[in-house]
Design a protein around this motif. Structure first.
Motif, short mmCIF file in Angstrom:
data_model
loop_
_atom_site.label_atom_id
_atom_site.label_comp_id
_atom_site.label_asym_id
_atom_site.label_seq_id
_atom_site.Cartn_x
_atom_site.Cartn_y
_atom_site.Cartn_z
N ILE A 180 69.19 65.34 -7.67
CA ILE A 180 69.11 66.60 -8.22
C ILE A 180 68.95 67.14 -9.39
CG2 ILE A 180 71.16 67.22 -6.16
CD1 ILE A 180 73.11 66.78 -8.62
N PHE A 181 68.72 65.98 -10.12
CA PHE A 181 68.70 66.27 -11.85
C PHE A 181 66.88 66.35 -11.93
CE2 PHE A 181 72.15 63.17 -11.50
CZ PHE A 181 73.27 64.38 -12.10
N GLY A 182 66.10 65.72 -10.95
CA GLY A 182 64.72 66.06 -11.22
C GLY A 182 64.14 64.78 -11.73
N PHE A 183 64.84 63.75 -11.87
CA PHE A 183 64.14 62.47 -12.77
C PHE A 183 62.98 62.15 -12.25
CE2 PHE A 183 68.54 61.06 -13.93
CZ PHE A 183 68.63 61.98 -15.03
N GLY A 184 62.75 62.26 -10.93
CA GLY A 184 61.53 61.98 -10.24
C GLY A 184 60.43 62.77 -10.71
N GLU A 185 60.70 64.18 -10.88
CA GLU A 185 59.51 64.93 -11.57
C GLU A 185 59.07 64.66 -12.85
OE1 GLU A 185 58.58 66.86 -9.03
OE2 GLU A 185 56.93 67.76 -10.19
N GLU A 186 60.00 64.00 -13.56
CA GLU A 186 59.87 63.52 -14.92
C GLU A 186 58.60 62.53 -14.86
OE1 GLU A 186 60.54 64.97 -17.69
OE2 GLU A 186 61.74 66.58 -16.69
N PHE A 187 59.19 61.59 -14.06
CA PHE A 187 57.91 60.38 -13.92
C PHE A 187 56.87 60.84 -13.13
CE2 PHE A 187 62.06 58.06 -13.74
CZ PHE A 187 61.75 57.12 -14.66
N HIS A 188 56.79 61.93 -12.15
CA HIS A 188 55.66 62.38 -11.78
C HIS A 188 54.53 62.96 -12.71
CE1 HIS A 188 53.80 65.57 -8.76
NE2 HIS A 188 52.92 64.85 -9.23
N ARG A 189 55.42 63.57 -13.98
CA ARG A 189 54.62 64.21 -14.88
C ARG A 189 54.18 63.28 -15.93
NH1 ARG A 189 58.51 68.99 -16.33
NH2 ARG A 189 58.24 69.90 -14.34
N PHE A 190 54.88 62.21 -16.28
CA PHE A 190 54.36 61.22 -17.13
C PHE A 190 53.66 60.05 -16.75
CE2 PHE A 190 57.59 63.52 -19.50
CZ PHE A 190 57.24 63.69 -20.84
N TYR A 191 53.83 59.73 -15.40
CA TYR A 191 53.29 58.39 -14.75
C TYR A 191 52.70 58.81 -13.53
CZ TYR A 191 56.17 56.23 -18.47
OH TYR A 191 56.63 56.05 -19.69
N PRO A 192 51.80 59.92 -13.53
CA PRO A 192 51.31 60.37 -12.11
C PRO A 192 50.80 59.30 -11.19
CG PRO A 192 49.89 61.16 -13.85
CD PRO A 192 51.00 60.54 -14.54
N LYS A 193 50.08 58.32 -11.77
CA LYS A 193 49.47 57.27 -10.94
C LYS A 193 50.67 56.26 -10.16
CE LYS A 193 44.92 56.75 -12.84
NZ LYS A 193 44.49 56.12 -14.07
N ARG A 194 51.50 55.89 -11.17
CA ARG A 194 52.75 55.20 -10.72
C ARG A 194 53.44 56.16 -9.47
NH1 ARG A 194 53.79 50.56 -13.77
NH2 ARG A 194 52.56 50.25 -15.62
N TRP A 195 53.58 57.19 -10.03
CA TRP A 195 54.60 57.90 -9.03
C TRP A 195 53.66 58.21 -7.51
CZ3 TRP A 195 58.95 60.28 -8.24
CH2 TRP A 195 59.05 61.20 -7.44
N SER A 196 52.41 58.18 -7.60
CA SER A 196 51.78 58.24 -5.96
C SER A 196 52.11 57.03 -5.18
CB SER A 196 50.39 58.58 -6.32
OG SER A 196 49.84 57.20 -6.96
N ARG A 197 52.62 56.00 -5.95
CA ARG A 197 53.02 54.87 -5.09
C ARG A 197 54.60 54.83 -4.95
NH1 ARG A 197 52.86 50.68 -8.74
NH2 ARG A 197 51.17 51.45 -10.32
N TRP A 198 55.41 55.58 -5.86
CA TRP A 198 56.58 55.46 -5.85
C TRP A 198 57.37 56.83 -4.88
CZ3 TRP A 198 57.77 55.34 -11.78
CH2 TRP A 198 57.46 53.97 -12.19
N LYS A 199 56.59 57.93 -4.74
CA LYS A 199 57.26 58.89 -4.16
C LYS A 199 57.70 58.71 -2.77
CE LYS A 199 52.78 61.02 -2.57
NZ LYS A 199 51.87 62.20 -2.81
N GLU A 200 56.95 57.84 -1.99
CA GLU A 200 57.37 57.74 -0.68
C GLU A 200 58.93 57.18 -0.77
OE1 GLU A 200 55.86 58.94 1.92
OE2 GLU A 200 54.25 59.60 0.56
N ARG A 201 59.11 56.11 -1.37
CA ARG A 201 60.66 55.58 -1.42
C ARG A 201 61.32 55.67 -2.65
NH1 ARG A 201 60.15 50.63 -4.54
NH2 ARG A 201 58.32 50.47 -5.26
N TRP A 202 61.04 57.03 -3.26
CA TRP A 202 61.71 57.63 -4.42
C TRP A 202 63.24 57.60 -4.25
CZ3 TRP A 202 61.75 57.20 -9.34
CH2 TRP A 202 62.56 57.89 -10.01
#
Lengths: 474, 402
Positions: B345-367
């Protein structure tokens, strides 16, 4: 009626009889026969009440009875040496002489002479120069025009002591033969406009002219007709003088204290002479307030209608609920409700104006109690509607020019109808169309919305706000 | 163009407008029922929609009789829109939703998913997306709507305002505007929250006007806790302290008070937080995400029971350290709870999305799984600014004189 003799007869009695019969023995058509110092009979013919009796007694009758001794060319003698008052001129034709008599001249006829002597001795009861009643100010000049065109011209002349001030006169009205004087400053006013105006005044065909409003309607071209006033009218000499300095042309009509000023712009109708007699900061704020009031006066009821019937979502929730509570038992739709109240207010206002002043009190009591309170308590209208109507009414009084306020009052009803059909959307389109119309209006060939459209940078100094006098020159 | 043809054209344009926005759309105020609050309950797989409407005559100065200021209409149907229309069979007026203030869900509907009932709320142009949302614990939403409230005449106004006020001065609640909810639905690295609500007291008595005839009302509502969502389904609840962590970390804190144990005794002292800023620093260490939170909190001393001398800087520093430590505890506790439910609920995922967009695309499915394991470091910089009109506690002054 027998044919009017063109020339005077030799015999005095024939002349008098002929003139009496032309005038139909009207009771104010008076003649008096005196015996001159040379023992000749003379007749003084005038309209009772139109000539100055005191001046006639002292300056005409007494001199000719005591000093008109010469037998030959007695008229020349009288004109040059005997008469003490009035401008004297010869009258050779009887119709011309009668025209002058009804304008307030005195005709002197001598036995055996077929020429008359016209002495201009106008003198009738006049209202004195008083304070302005339609545009009163706290500070600044207080005097206002009267019904006499000469007095009025003098009031302006005294304010503008410039050699270039020009006055020309036209007679308008086939029956009233009203004196219309056109006053302007040569070189400041556009000569083309002056010529245009004089030409148009000459073309006016109307039996009678009693106020400048006649000219405003008669001069404006048919396709340029608009609800907005295109001639500025005021009874304040200082406004007229100030307008002339700006290159405008003043039109004085005899018999009315209201003097016209052309060309007039939209901004003129929202300026009060007092703007110039008060600190510029305050004047500017007041002027902005007037523009706001004009807008309120124009669209307040229309906005109320469209907000409560189309756009309830635009109101804050507590206000919506409070309005809904007031409307709960009102049997009419908002438009009918607003229309009823506005019409009642117009009736009240009309009644207040036409009533004798002593009854005016009763009107206001009936109005405020019946309309203000009883109508709400009886559930015929909502209290909010009364507030809207009251605000509208007060705003209409803020507009300094009565003629502009009339135009806005008329348009208000139009906007109410548009609002009831189309809501805020229609209102927006209505305001846009109104602005489009205003930009097309011309006052004597000049764009009405100047200096906004077309935009004139220099003239902004005295449009929406009044700049300090010292901040640069015009 | 001749004058006549212009007039004809204008007339045509006006009549076309009439079809578009014309008087068919106009409604007089006394033909509207203003819906201020709506409840959505689950009833055997169908929705039970309750609408709280205002009786405007009760809002005026000269009200006619003692009637309830609001009326609640309920309908049970498969879809929300169907209910909106079906309810016209029960009332003489058109339901008007533009001024909707609150939508309340019962727990069951929230657990089944709220996207479907909200779809119509976003779609209908008449409904303004500015209402607040809440989930009622253990009771039906209809029960809340039928409650007679004490401070405001209109229960919906009371709920709306009370949520706004408490959010401002009490960090444990958090108002959720429908737009924020929609944004959370759309973001991949952030889960939605909705504030919780409870009904206390005798709810049968609370539905009568008698509820407000005594100084202490027999039944009342209050906001309590924050509901964590996974996508549009309610996953679990944060308690008061954990809710506080949410308001701190999402920087929604305006002002709050915190009870804190004194450094040396069991007594308490109160810090009134006036400013707080938590900055999130997403880090990637050895290819693994790691969150660093830096909290900058400024507070005033509100109430002191401890036996300390506030004139000494060292004692104030000690207090600061202590309060900072307590805050860190609260935040850690809140984060642990959300990690347990795998709801970011804190939106930590969104922070990673912003700072590490490439890694995020791998993480987002199992975030959600990764979030449950995410290490979070917290650093608190707490400063006590003003001590108020008094320096030392009253108790201490007296002791000093003896």
């Amino acid at each position: 009626m027998e044919a009017m003799p063109q020339r005077f007869y030799n015999k005095l009695n024939d002349n008098i009889d002929a003139m009496l019969s032309i005038m139909g023995h009207s009771i104010d058509f008076t003649y008096r026969v005196v015996r001159m110092a040379n023992n000749q009979r003379a007749a003084l013919i005038y309209l009772d009440g139109m000539v100055d009796m005191q001046a006639m007694q002292d300056g005409v009758i007494r001199p000719i009875m005591e000093r008109a001794l010469v037998q030959d060319n007695v008229l020349d003698h009288m004109k040059d040496q005997v008469l003490e008052s009035g401008n004297a001129s010869y009258a050779h034709s009887m119709p011309d002489a009668l025209e002058k008599i009804i304008a307030g001249s005195l005709l002197v006829l001598v036995e055996g002479v077929h020429t008359g002597l016209l002495i201009s001795l106008p003198g009738w009861e006049e209202r004195a120069v008083t304070e302005s009643t339609t545009q009163s100010v706290v500070h600044g000049p207080q005097n206002a025009f009267t019904e006499n065109v000469r007095t009025n011209i003098t009031l302006v002349r005294r304010r503008v002591r410039d050699l270039r001030v020009r006055i020309s006169s036209v007679t308008v009205g086939t029956m009233t033969k009203t004196d219309v004087a056109v006053m302007y400053i040569n070189g400041v006013a556009e000569q083309k406009l002056v010529n245009d105006l004089l030409a148009k005044l000459g073309e006016v065909k109307q039996d009678g002219i009693f106020d400048g409003r006649y000219l405003e309607e008669l001069i404006t071209e048919r396709k340029r007709q608009t609800v907005f006033p295109t001639f500025f009218n005021t009874d304040r000499p200082d406004s007229i003088a100030a307008g002339m300095l700006e290159g405008k042309i003043a039109i004085f009509v005899d018999g009315t204290p209201f003097v016209l000023l052309v060309p007039a712009f939209f901004t003129d109708f929202l300026q009060s002479p007092e703007d110039y007699y008060q600190p510029y900061l305050f004047s500017s704020l007041m002027r902005l307030l007037r523009y706001a009031a004009l807008f309120v006066c124009l669209i307040a009821p229309a906005a109320y209608i469209s907000l409560t019937t189309f756009h309830q979502d635009m109101l804050p929730t507590p206000l919506l609920l409070s309005l809904a509570a007031q409307r709960e038992n009102v049997p009419f739709p908002a438009f009918i409700e607003a229309f009823i109240m506005e019409v009642i207010f117009e009736i009240l206002r009309e009644a207040g104006i036409r009533m004798p002043r002593t009854i005016g009190q009763a009107v206001s009591i009936v109005g405020s109690i019946v309309i203000g309170q009883a109508a709400v308590e009886a559930g015929i209208v909502s209290a909010a509607m009364v507030i809207v109507v009251a605000i509208t009414a007060m705003s209409s009084f803020v507009i300094p020019s009565y003629s502009m306020s009339i135009a806005i009052r008329v348009l208000r009803f139009l906007f109410m109808i548009i609002a009831s059909l189309y809501g805020v959307y229609g209102l927006t389109i209505g305001v846009i169309l109104l602005i489009v119309h205003l930009c097309g209006v011309q006052s004597f060939g000049m764009p009405y919305m100047s200096p906004f459209a077309p935009y004139k940078k220099g003239a902004q100094r005295d449009a929406l706000i009044r700049f300090p006098y010292r901040s640069g020159s015009r | 163009m001749s004058k006549r043809s212009i007039a004809v054209q204008l007339l045509l344009i006006m009549s076309l407008l009439l079809g578009g926005v014309g008087c068919t759309n106009s409604t007089e105020l006394n033909d509207l029922s203003v819906v201020l609050a709506m409840g959505i309950d689950d009833k055997n797989g169908k929705y039970e929609i309750s609408m709280q409407i205002v009786d405007p005559s009760q809002m005026s100065a000269n009200r006619i009789a003692e009637r309830s200021p609001t009326t609640v209409f309920s309908e049970t149907c498969h879809t929300v829109f169907e209910c909106f229309r079906k309810v016209t069979t029960k009332t003489s007026r058109k339901m008007y939703f533009s001024h909707l203030k609150m939508i309340i869900f019962d727990e069951k509907t929230a657990k089944l998913g709220i996207k479907q009932p909200l779809d119509m709320m976003f779609r209908d142009p008449e409904i303004r997306p500015s209402f607040q949302l809440a989930v009622i614990k253990n009771k039906k939403a209809k029960d809340v709507l039928e409650l007679v409230t004490s401070t405001e005449v209109l229960p919906a106004q009371e709920m709306y305002k009370s949520l706004k006020v408490s959010e401002r001065y009490w960090a444990q609640t958090s108002s959720v505007n429908v737009l924020q909810l929609l944004r959370a639905f759309e973001m991949q690295g952030m889960e939605a929250v909705i504030t919780g609500m409870t009904l206390s007291g005798d709810s049968k008595k609370g539905k009568k006007l008698d509820n407000v005839k005594t100084p202490s009302t027999p039944a009342s509502f209050n906001y309590e806790g924050i509901g964590m969502f996974i996508d549009d389904r309610l996953a679990g609840w944060l308690n008061e302290d954990e809710s506080k962590a949410y308001t701190y970390i999402t920087n929604r804190l305006n002002s709050t008070v915190a009870d804190i144990k004194c450094p040396s005794s069991k007594k308490l002292f109160v810090a009134e937080v006036v400013r707080s800023k938590v900055s999130k620093k997403p880090l990637v260490i050895d290819g693994e995400p790691r969150m660093k939170l830096i909290a900058n909190v400024e507070a005033n001393v509100g109430e002191v029971e401890c036996d300390i001398d506030l004139t000494k800087e060292s004692e104030i520093r000690e207090l600061e350290e202590h309060t900072g430590y307590e805050l860190k505890e609260i935040m850690e506790q809140g984060i642990r709870k959300t990690q347990k439910y795998k709801s970011d609920i804190f939106g930590f995922g969104e922070e990673f999305h912003r700072f590490y967009p490439k890694r995020w695309s791998r993480w987002k499915e199992r975030w959600n799984e990764m979030y449950a394991e995410l290490p979070v470091d917290i650093e608190v910089q707490y400063s006590l600014k003003r001590v108020g009109k008094m320096i030392s506690p009253i108790t201490r002054t007296k002791n000093g004189e003896e």
